[in-house]
Write a protein that holds these residues in place. Sequence first.
Motif, PDB file in Angstrom:
ATOM      1  N   VAL A 123       0.806  -0.922  -0.416  1.00  0.00           N
ATOM      2  CA  VAL A 123      -0.202  -0.262   0.248  1.00  0.00           C
ATOM      3  C   VAL A 123       0.454   1.347  -0.453  1.00  0.00           C
ATOM      4  O   VAL A 123       0.584   2.216  -0.432  1.00  0.00           O
ATOM      5  CB  VAL A 123      -1.066  -0.098   1.361  1.00  0.00           C
ATOM      6  N   GLY A 124       1.840   1.149   0.654  1.00  0.00           N
ATOM      7  CA  GLY A 124       3.231   2.267   0.813  1.00  0.00           C
ATOM      8  C   GLY A 124       3.702   2.626  -0.523  1.00  0.00           C
ATOM      9  O   GLY A 124       3.436   3.922  -0.898  1.00  0.00           O
ATOM     10  N   ILE A 125       3.521   1.871  -0.666  1.00  0.00           N
ATOM     11  CA  ILE A 125       4.102   1.889  -2.516  1.00  0.00           C
ATOM     12  C   ILE A 125       3.809   1.992  -3.673  1.00  0.00           C
ATOM     13  O   ILE A 125       3.480   2.779  -4.263  1.00  0.00           O
ATOM     14  CB  ILE A 125       5.529   0.465  -3.067  1.00  0.00           C
ATOM     15  N   VAL A 126       2.298   1.837  -3.854  1.00  0.00           N
ATOM     16  CA  VAL A 126       1.412   2.099  -4.674  1.00  0.00           C
ATOM     17  C   VAL A 126       1.164   2.789  -4.105  1.00  0.00           C
ATOM     18  O   VAL A 126       0.768   4.129  -5.086  1.00  0.00           O
ATOM     19  CB  VAL A 126       0.234   0.896  -4.545  1.00  0.00           C
ATOM     20  N   THR A 127       0.816   4.091  -3.008  1.00  0.00           N
ATOM     21  CA  THR A 127       0.140   5.341  -2.824  1.00  0.00           C
ATOM     22  C   THR A 127       1.125   6.226  -3.507  1.00  0.00           C
ATOM     23  O   THR A 127       1.258   7.423  -3.324  1.00  0.00           O
ATOM     24  CB  THR A 127      -0.050   5.589  -1.698  1.00  0.00           C
ATOM     25  N   CYS A 128       2.732   5.742  -2.834  1.00  0.00           N
ATOM     26  CA  CYS A 128       3.909   6.835  -3.536  1.00  0.00           C
ATOM     27  C   CYS A 128       3.977   7.149  -5.012  1.00  0.00           C
ATOM     28  O   CYS A 128       3.717   7.762  -5.801  1.00  0.00           O
ATOM     29  CB  CYS A 128       5.368   5.870  -3.435  1.00  0.00           C
ATOM     30  N   ILE A 129       3.542   5.124  -5.897  1.00  0.00           N
ATOM     31  CA  ILE A 129       3.567   5.574  -7.265  1.00  0.00           C
ATOM     32  C   ILE A 129       2.678   6.384  -7.605  1.00  0.00           C
ATOM     33  O   ILE A 129       2.859   7.036  -9.213  1.00  0.00           O
ATOM     34  CB  ILE A 129       3.721   4.155  -7.758  1.00  0.00           C
ATOM     35  N   ILE A 130       1.225   6.435  -7.266  1.00  0.00           N
ATOM     36  CA  ILE A 130      -0.105   6.995  -7.522  1.00  0.00           C
ATOM     37  C   ILE A 130       0.696   8.684  -7.546  1.00  0.00           C
ATOM     38  O   ILE A 130       0.315   9.098  -8.657  1.00  0.00           O
ATOM     39  CB  ILE A 130      -1.223   6.808  -7.591  1.00  0.00           C
ATOM     40  N   MET A 131       1.208   8.988  -6.522  1.00  0.00           N
ATOM     41  CA  MET A 131       1.245  10.663  -6.072  1.00  0.00           C
ATOM     42  C   MET A 131       2.755  10.317  -7.468  1.00  0.00           C
ATOM     43  O   MET A 131       1.919  12.257  -7.673  1.00  0.00           O
ATOM     44  CB  MET A 131       1.943  10.653  -4.778  1.00  0.00           C
ATOM     45  N   LEU A 344       8.644  10.596  -0.338  1.00  0.00           N
ATOM     46  CA  LEU A 344       8.037  10.064  -0.322  1.00  0.00           C
ATOM     47  C   LEU A 344       9.627   8.573  -0.945  1.00  0.00           C
ATOM     48  O   LEU A 344       9.713   8.239  -0.886  1.00  0.00           O
ATOM     49  CB  LEU A 344       7.061  10.003  -2.340  1.00  0.00           C
ATOM     50  N   VAL A 345      10.459   9.851  -1.932  1.00  0.00           N
ATOM     51  CA  VAL A 345      11.686   8.716  -2.502  1.00  0.00           C
ATOM     52  C   VAL A 345      11.782   7.919  -1.545  1.00  0.00           C
ATOM     53  O   VAL A 345      13.035   7.233  -1.334  1.00  0.00           O
ATOM     54  CB  VAL A 345      12.256   9.798  -3.920  1.00  0.00           C
ATOM     55  N   THR A 346      12.677   9.394  -0.775  1.00  0.00           N
ATOM     56  CA  THR A 346      14.016   8.771   0.893  1.00  0.00           C
ATOM     57  C   THR A 346      13.048   8.503   1.937  1.00  0.00           C
ATOM     58  O   THR A 346      13.904   7.034   2.175  1.00  0.00           O
ATOM     59  CB  THR A 346      14.022  10.688   0.607  1.00  0.00           C
ATOM     60  N   ILE A 349      10.343   4.950  -0.549  1.00  0.00           N
ATOM     61  CA  ILE A 349      10.743   4.113  -1.798  1.00  0.00           C
ATOM     62  C   ILE A 349      11.932   3.497  -1.677  1.00  0.00           C
ATOM     63  O   ILE A 349      12.402   2.426  -1.588  1.00  0.00           O
ATOM     64  CB  ILE A 349      10.570   4.787  -3.021  1.00  0.00           C
ATOM     65  N   VAL A 350      12.848   4.513  -1.132  1.00  0.00           N
ATOM     66  CA  VAL A 350      14.255   4.190  -0.862  1.00  0.00           C
ATOM     67  C   VAL A 350      14.846   3.033   0.009  1.00  0.00           C
ATOM     68  O   VAL A 350      15.499   1.719  -0.208  1.00  0.00           O
ATOM     69  CB  VAL A 350      15.347   5.029  -0.881  1.00  0.00           C
ATOM     70  N   PRO A 351      14.305   3.419   0.911  1.00  0.00           N
ATOM     71  CA  PRO A 351      14.755   2.143   1.742  1.00  0.00           C
ATOM     72  C   PRO A 351      13.880   0.442   1.510  1.00  0.00           C
ATOM     73  O   PRO A 351      14.440  -0.519   1.917  1.00  0.00           O
ATOM     74  CB  PRO A 351      13.827   2.616   3.539  1.00  0.00           C
ATOM     75  N   LYS A 352      13.053   0.473   1.258  1.00  0.00           N
ATOM     76  CA  LYS A 352      12.188  -0.474   0.506  1.00  0.00           C
ATOM     77  C   LYS A 352      13.229  -1.600  -0.312  1.00  0.00           C
ATOM     78  O   LYS A 352      13.462  -2.330  -0.691  1.00  0.00           O
ATOM     79  CB  LYS A 352      11.207  -0.423   0.151  1.00  0.00           C
ATOM     80  N   ILE A 353      13.919  -0.015  -1.402  1.00  0.00           N
ATOM     81  CA  ILE A 353      14.568  -0.926  -2.238  1.00  0.00           C
ATOM     82  C   ILE A 353      15.926  -1.185  -2.054  1.00  0.00           C
ATOM     83  O   ILE A 353      16.293  -2.663  -2.424  1.00  0.00           O
ATOM     84  CB  ILE A 353      14.845   0.007  -3.505  1.00  0.00           C
ATOM     85  N   THR A 354      16.563  -0.567  -1.090  1.00  0.00           N
ATOM     86  CA  THR A 354      17.621  -0.729  -0.344  1.00  0.00           C
ATOM     87  C   THR A 354      17.928  -1.404   0.542  1.00  0.00           C
ATOM     88  O   THR A 354      18.765  -2.884   0.951  1.00  0.00           O
ATOM     89  CB  THR A 354      18.499   0.806   0.069  1.00  0.00           C
ATOM     90  N   LYS A 355      16.837  -1.621   1.455  1.00  0.00           N
ATOM     91  CA  LYS A 355      16.932  -2.889   2.880  1.00  0.00           C
ATOM     92  C   LYS A 355      18.002  -2.134   3.760  1.00  0.00           C
ATOM     93  O   LYS A 355      18.128  -3.491   4.568  1.00  0.00           O
ATOM     94  CB  LYS A 355      16.548  -4.411   2.474  1.00  0.00           C
ATOM     95  N   LYS A 356      18.143  -1.464   3.438  1.00  0.00           N
ATOM     96  CA  LYS A 356      18.949  -0.683   4.474  1.00  0.00           C
ATOM     97  C   LYS A 356      18.517   0.721   5.689  1.00  0.00           C
ATOM     98  O   LYS A 356      17.699   1.560   5.254  1.00  0.00           O
ATOM     99  CB  LYS A 356      19.977   0.238   4.154  1.00  0.00           C
ATOM    100  N   GLN A 357      19.611   0.630   7.010  1.00  0.00           N
ATOM    101  CA  GLN A 357      19.158   2.169   6.940  1.00  0.00           C
ATOM    102  C   GLN A 357      19.568   2.906   7.078  1.00  0.00           C
ATOM    103  O   GLN A 357      21.171   2.850   7.526  1.00  0.00           O
ATOM    104  CB  GLN A 357      18.596   1.578   8.319  1.00  0.00           C
ATOM    105  N   LEU A 358      19.934   3.925   6.928  1.00  0.00           N
ATOM    106  CA  LEU A 358      20.882   5.100   6.179  1.00  0.00           C
ATOM    107  C   LEU A 358      20.919   6.251   7.213  1.00  0.00           C
ATOM    108  O   LEU A 358      19.595   6.685   7.833  1.00  0.00           O
ATOM    109  CB  LEU A 358      20.311   5.774   5.245  1.00  0.00           C
ATOM    110  N   ASP A 359      22.206   6.680   7.262  1.00  0.00           N
ATOM    111  CA  ASP A 359      21.720   7.814   8.639  1.00  0.00           C
ATOM    112  C   ASP A 359      21.130   9.436   8.185  1.00  0.00           C
ATOM    113  O   ASP A 359      20.787   9.402   7.177  1.00  0.00           O
ATOM    114  CB  ASP A 359      23.021   8.089   9.088  1.00  0.00           C
TER     115      ASP A 359
END
Length: 506
Positions: A123-131, A344-346, A349-359
């Motif tokens: 749901v989070g990804i779909v709402t981001c893509i639509i927006m 939305l990207v930051t 989207i990016v955390p779900k793609i990279t699966k990393k916790q960024l500082d």
Amino acid sequence: MESNVIQYLIVLFVYFVGMLVLGFWFNKKAHSEKDYFIAKDKLGAAVIGFSYSATQMSGSTFMGSVGQKSVIGYSLMPAGIASASAPWFTYVLLGERIRKLSDRLKSVTISDIFEARYYSKFVGIVTCIIMLCAFIPMISAQFQAAAVAFEVILGVPYLVGLFIFGIVVILYTTVGGMLAVAWTDLIQGILMIIGFMILAPIVLYATGGFSEMNIKYGEINPEGMALIGAMSPLWVISSFIVWGFFQIGGAPASVTRFLIPKDDKTLKKALIYSISFQSLMYICAAIIAIGGAVILPNLEKADMLVPTLIFEYLHPVFGGIVLAAVLGAMMSTIDSILLLAGSLVTVNIVPKITKKQLDTSKRLKIGKISTLVIGLLAILIAIDPPAAIFWVVTMSFSIMASAFTFPLLLGIWWPRATKEGGIAGIIGGVVSCIVWYILGYIEYQSFSIWIGGIWPAVFGSMVSLVLVTVVSYLTKPAPQEVIDTFFDDILIDKPLANEVVNAQKG
């Protein structure tokens, strides 16, 4: 002529420099992604209220909407009334709930709330893509409107105006974040009020007053004098509903302002500023639209009504102020949408793609790069722009309204809404809205006339409402922890809350 252009350019130069200075000033004050993307607890009621409304009122308000009202006439006036009343719907139905939920969930974006309520990363990804898909053409339409204003009033080539305007707004947004966006929105909102309060009386005087203005308008456009004129009754009613109630889902960049306030008192004061600001603006817009049609009956492009009135009826200094107001309306929409797109990207989207916790520093860097890239992409599209400004914005708005209005509204007020219901409502709303546009085009060869006069935003949202409700009743209720997070302040008595939820399960 050359002297007039120089005076216009001086006013605009001062205005643009001021926006850039604010952007770099607030760059020093953003220490976290919450500071950068939503300026949590750092803005007062006036700034939030003006920022909400300035974001909602885009270039379509000054150019597309005024131009369309001049052509269609009083059939489109209910849309203006609805737009002025939109804050009532969004603040009352969403404001306090969104503010409290954002505190609990530590939300940075509206997609965070969708994802948590429907307990699904999908749901989070779909709402981001639509927006994001809706935002880019909306931003491009604003860039197009600004470049055309430069071309008509100053004789600046379209592409030159496009790149000057685009670089300024992208730069101060990327550098300063929400603090810069909100404070520049306040300044731009004040300029909008000044600009329309200068132009509306001049237009009214030039037509001979209210009575004479309407008599003359009736002579050149008899159908436009009727509330139900060339448009069908359902078209008029739909336009009223769309630009009022459906701001709930159709304007996520404005709704994001509800993540900012520190308390409900600030939120309620912000509502007063929003209502006052928008009411004044849309009254003036109606006068300028009808009066402008009388003064300039042979104008080739309706979108050019306001820029042409500025050029022909105002002294360059005052014209520069009004032009700054017009550009400010576009800037205030672009900067808010750009910032939300970057967040939305930051964040989503990016955390779900990279699966990393960024500082924090890396997240801020990604946010700024994302904002910059999306802005530049919108400029590239605006180089060879699509159809009329008003309808480009309307189509993007309609898609988001169809997708988000009822999944968001029911999600925060109705415990029985489920993940499957939310997904069905979001996707079904988008698909049905697009199908309705296509059917209207097949029937009428136009994206502005629809079957039965029913706006795609209304049709899509109704389909979405049915899907959320029916599918939710047919599927397993939301987990208890979701109910506790979203509704424990509504269902205060815990045993009673469980009793209500259990009853709904049955």
